[in-house]
Design an enzyme around this catalytic site. Structure first.
Site, short mmCIF file in Angstrom:
data_model
loop_
_atom_site.label_atom_id
_atom_site.label_comp_id
_atom_site.label_asym_id
_atom_site.label_seq_id
_atom_site.Cartn_x
_atom_site.Cartn_y
_atom_site.Cartn_z
N GLU A 21 16.97 14.30 63.89
CA GLU A 21 16.43 13.62 62.71
C GLU A 21 15.28 12.71 63.11
O GLU A 21 14.27 12.61 62.40
CB GLU A 21 17.51 12.79 62.04
CG GLU A 21 18.63 13.61 61.44
CD GLU A 21 19.73 12.73 60.89
OE1 GLU A 21 19.85 12.70 59.65
OE2 GLU A 21 20.45 12.07 61.67
N LYS A 99 19.38 11.70 50.56
CA LYS A 99 18.98 12.46 51.74
C LYS A 99 19.41 13.92 51.52
O LYS A 99 20.57 14.27 51.73
CB LYS A 99 19.67 11.86 52.96
CG LYS A 99 19.31 12.46 54.28
CD LYS A 99 20.06 11.67 55.36
CE LYS A 99 19.66 12.03 56.73
NZ LYS A 99 20.34 11.17 57.72
#
Length: 124
Positions: A21, A99
């Site tokens: 990420e 998200k």
């Protein structure tokens, strides 16, 4: 209490617990709901008596596209605090960060965090 809503602001950031990420980044969606007494703006039709939506976007963008955070909770807290610093007319804020497609086991559309803060939460 009056509300201004800025919905589905989209940003690309490098937030998260996993190395992937932080390296590859991902998309985030942010909604903010700003509450206060905006009656004067309704009467005067002057921007000075309200909260500038464009500045709301810029404050949010600075955090979402800035320094990486591990947790959505930390991002939401930073946005809330920055909004109080930026807008004296703001009394209460709700920040929702979404998200999409999180890198966790299972099938999800998204995960998200919502925080609601009052100006008094930041006053000593």
């Amino acid at each position: 209490m009056d509300k201004i809503k800025v919905n589905q602001m989209m940003f690309y950031g490098y937030h998260g617990l996993f190395a992937e990420e932080n390296k590859l980044g991902q998309r985030f969606n942010v909604d903010v709901e700003l509450m206060g007494d905006f009656r004067k703006a309704g009467q005067t039709d002057r921007m000075e008596d309200s909260i500038d939506y464009g500045k709301v976007y810029e404050v949010t963008k600075g955090i979402m596209e800035g320094k990486a955070h591990n947790l959505l909770e930390s991002l939401a807290e930073s946005i809330a605090q920055s909004m109080f610093e930026s807008f004296s007319l703001l009394d209460v804020i709700s920040v929702y960060i979404d998200k999409p497609g999180p890198p966790i086991p299972g099938y999800y559309q998204s995960v998200g965090v919502e925080v609601t803060r009052k100006r008094s939460d930041y006053e000593a």
